[in-house]
Design a protein around this motif. Sequence first.
Motif, PDB file in Angstrom:
ATOM      1  N   ASN A 549      99.716  64.361  16.556  1.00  0.00           N
ATOM      2  CA  ASN A 549      99.055  65.601  16.973  1.00  0.00           C
ATOM      3  C   ASN A 549      97.736  65.771  16.230  1.00  0.00           C
ATOM      4  O   ASN A 549      97.562  65.256  15.126  1.00  0.00           O
ATOM      5  N   SER A 675     110.717  63.383  10.871  1.00  0.00           N
ATOM      6  CA  SER A 675     111.334  64.314  11.823  1.00  0.00           C
ATOM      7  C   SER A 675     111.237  65.763  11.366  1.00  0.00           C
ATOM      8  O   SER A 675     111.405  66.680  12.185  1.00  0.00           O
ATOM      9  N   SER A 676     110.977  65.986  10.084  1.00  0.00           N
ATOM     10  CA  SER A 676     110.908  67.355   9.563  1.00  0.00           C
ATOM     11  C   SER A 676     109.538  67.999   9.792  1.00  0.00           C
ATOM     12  O   SER A 676     109.358  69.180   9.491  1.00  0.00           O
ATOM     13  N   TYR A 677     108.569  67.220  10.304  1.00  0.00           N
ATOM     14  CA  TYR A 677     107.229  67.766  10.587  1.00  0.00           C
ATOM     15  C   TYR A 677     106.990  67.763  12.095  1.00  0.00           C
ATOM     16  O   TYR A 677     106.219  66.956  12.625  1.00  0.00           O
ATOM     17  N   LYS A 678     107.697  68.650  12.774  1.00  0.00           N
ATOM     18  CA  LYS A 678     107.617  68.706  14.239  1.00  0.00           C
ATOM     19  C   LYS A 678     106.204  69.049  14.714  1.00  0.00           C
ATOM     20  O   LYS A 678     105.736  68.545  15.732  1.00  0.00           O
ATOM     21  N   SER A 679     105.516  69.925  13.975  1.00  0.00           N
ATOM     22  CA  SER A 679     104.195  70.374  14.414  1.00  0.00           C
ATOM     23  C   SER A 679     103.163  69.254  14.405  1.00  0.00           C
ATOM     24  O   SER A 679     102.178  69.301  15.131  1.00  0.00           O
ATOM     25  N   ASN A 681     104.109  65.977  14.903  1.00  0.00           N
ATOM     26  CA  ASN A 681     104.595  64.890  15.764  1.00  0.00           C
ATOM     27  C   ASN A 681     104.404  63.539  15.072  1.00  0.00           C
ATOM     28  O   ASN A 681     103.639  62.683  15.513  1.00  0.00           O
ATOM     29  N   SER A 683     105.457  59.859  13.506  1.00  0.00           N
ATOM     30  CA  SER A 683     106.308  58.679  13.691  1.00  0.00           C
ATOM     31  C   SER A 683     105.970  57.661  12.618  1.00  0.00           C
ATOM     32  O   SER A 683     104.878  57.666  12.055  1.00  0.00           O
TER      33      SER A 683
END
Length: 913
Positions: A549, A675-679, A681, A683
């Motif tokens: 992102n 996975s803990s930083y959804k904002s 995105n 990988s």
Amino acid sequence: MAPPAEGEEFIHRPTVVSTASATSRPRHKTFELLGPFNNISLADMYKVCGKIIGKFPIPFIIATAIMCSASLGAIGLQMKDNVRDGYTPKNSQSRLENRIYREFLGSEGDPVMTTVLMTAKDGGSMHRIEYLEEAQRQWLYISKNLSADVGNGEFMKFGDFCGHYCQANDILNYFLSAYKTKSEDPKRDGYQLDYPIATIMGYQLHLERNFFGVTINQSDPVTNIQDMRVLALPVLSEVKTFEDTDKLNKWELAVYNYATIYSALEGPHNLVEINVIGAEVVDTEMNKDAQKMVPYFIVGIISMILFIFLTVSISASYYGYFSWRIALIALACLMVPILAILSAFGINNMLGNRTNSPMMIMPFLINGIGVNDAFLTLQNWLQHSPDLPSGKRLGYMLAEAGPSITTTTLTNVIVFLIGWMNPTEEMSIFCLGCAISLLLAYVYTLTFFCPILVLLLTDRVKEPSKLESLFNKALGFYAKIICSRWTFLLLIVGSLVYWGFGIYGTLGIRAVLNTAKILPLETPIRKPNRIIEETVWKEFYPVTVIVNNPVDIGNPAKLSIFDSLVADFESMEKCRGSEYTISPIRDYQTYFYGVGAEEFDYEEETVTNTSTSLDTSKLSAFLASPIYKHHKGTLKLNFSNPVPIRKVQLIFAYENVTSWDDRIQIMKDWRHIASSYKSLNVSVWNVNAMFVDQMLSLKGLAISNALVTLGCMAAVCIVFIRNPLSVCLATAAILSISLGVTGYLCFWDLDLDPVTLCAVIVSIGMSVDFVAHVACHYQVRFKEFEEDGIVKKIEMKTPESRVVNSLSNVLWPMVQSAFSTLLCVLPLAILQNYLPMVFVKTILLVVIWGMFHGLVLLPCILAQFPLSVFNKTFSDLLFGRTSSSSCSSETDSDEDTTAEAQEMLPLAGSEKA
């Protein structure tokens, strides 16, 4: 088949058979609806099939020749392995991470990296000036001058596809120049040549990414490096299409060949040894090793020819058929699997599938398994009377052997089809090839081998051997022992011990993929692989993190989230620290508030600081800077957007990641942070992620595959064996054999990996051969034969007589099949390579445990039940019908009631009868 003569193993006693018409018996309404199809059995279908083949053998042989023309599809066949991700499930997380990384790079193919490793030939340090100079010369030649023929008269160099990474290894030249300068004047300012981060005129050189096996001596005024064992030069490249990937692969092989030739040279100027490793190099070496199996296959073929000729000659002599034609029969036996193998290679190639290294094991496997049907049909053919017309004789033979060979063939084919549906590409290709081969071997047995029997082996040339009586007595004595209650109790105790060790080994088997095991023993890439695993990854184990992102660095709150992400990765236990992190955002902040923070006013000759809060205004100048231009490949920008930084690539360095347990755990930790930083995105990508996912999925995949395979075996047994108790016992025996194979492989120093998993699935299919034949023959109530134009039956009313009948049909073919399989695969043990050795050990265990279950344990357990339970089928239980047998060739038709029925009892029990 002629009835047994008086004085031989069996005596005949008249018995009463109901003469009631079949139509007068009570029937369920379902059977009334079936009408004329009600009395059709599988055995009857084979009887009709046998009559047709027996009457027209030549057309069927011609049809076989037409089908074999599929082998022409193998023309132009090329071998190609995919070791890196071919054993990874297609639905694994690493494949998603790979796809995201490809999107970031704008590439259709996977990220490509070749590693050039240089060591001193004299075993000394690589940091000596003359060795660094030689290394630099070789690297310049490789990166600037070495070209590869990529086809169509086109030659390509590294510069054609290096993209942003062309200067990635310039650190070697920078360090060498500074080292020579500092050596001439140790007191010269601006040169701090310390490991792991050197400073040259204010510019930092990260030596830890290229120098490995370093020991430090702080007392040296020139550099603190006392010894350096390995110089690693990673060759990164940008490839946009699959065609570019193929070209790069050819260049990688050209580098590998050059390094091999150079390292073999001796001379004062050849100071270093160059080792090259990459995905294409590994695939090529695996292919070379697979081709070494061909001579061993020839050895196996010769061994099988001798074995088949010997055993077929024994069978022919025993039944009075031995003549010069037996050599042709033996050859026809061998031709069945060979024709199937050749056709399978052709079909596989026409389907567009690669031929990989596991496919080279397929001929060894199929040659042993595929000949089993021929052995069984030959045994049944020899047992039937030569006075019958060929069509009738073949019909009776197939009525007895057909359901049995169909059961084992279908189960084997289904097992391999389940393996084909597995998400691991390399094993999927192998399993599909095996499934096609086994199916064709079954078809060729009917269309080729059976007509050959009709044409060449119809009349006896002498009376059957007098050993027949002795063999029948021995078989009767063995049956009496097997049917004993004491034998049953003894075997149950022994089986409990066997199951205990099997369960213990199965539960204790580790899911570990050791890449060193997969590599051939004599391949030169074992050395660079060892250096990478034991030295490079111990000191520098990187992970690439992609922030997918946009990153708004002008927004303090959002920048704080990004900084928190970086801090989480850097705070992990094995992280080498923030100074080893490659972060374009952090470097841009340094540039923004440092070099880029000042603007020079030429008219007033003053310097003013123009930077206040962080923004992207100086991003173009940052990427144009000689120091930071390498970050062009780590940022995806769109300056027309209010937030120009669309994606960011970060690299973090870790150490002491020495075992696969460490690599699995650290991969889990990376993914957890991402996975803990959804904002954002986020990988992650690591070169070993594919292998990690293999190990994480192996146990679940093994359990699911085993359950599905066992379920399919049970379903096929229900269709062809049909008796509920026989199906349950046969399925339990298959499970027992598979449990023993898996458990004892653990004791034989094998771990659970994709190769072992495939071998275990194969073992489940192979185990059917040992138990299905016995289960199917044991439930046969009547032995049918024709004499003087009258169909007669011998009823078997004791467990001993049924054990004798079963073993007389399957014992010798089972021994033939077991030893022919072993003779075919045992030559592979000479290679001592991991992949073939897994199958050698697995097949050896399958044969040992399969023979025990098929000839000892299963007949003993079957004999403990009343014979009446074997006269019921699943349809009988569902619809309330009574049948005489579930696997025999008789029906309830009126024709059967005209026949004379007799009881067959063992000679040993005749006095009591």
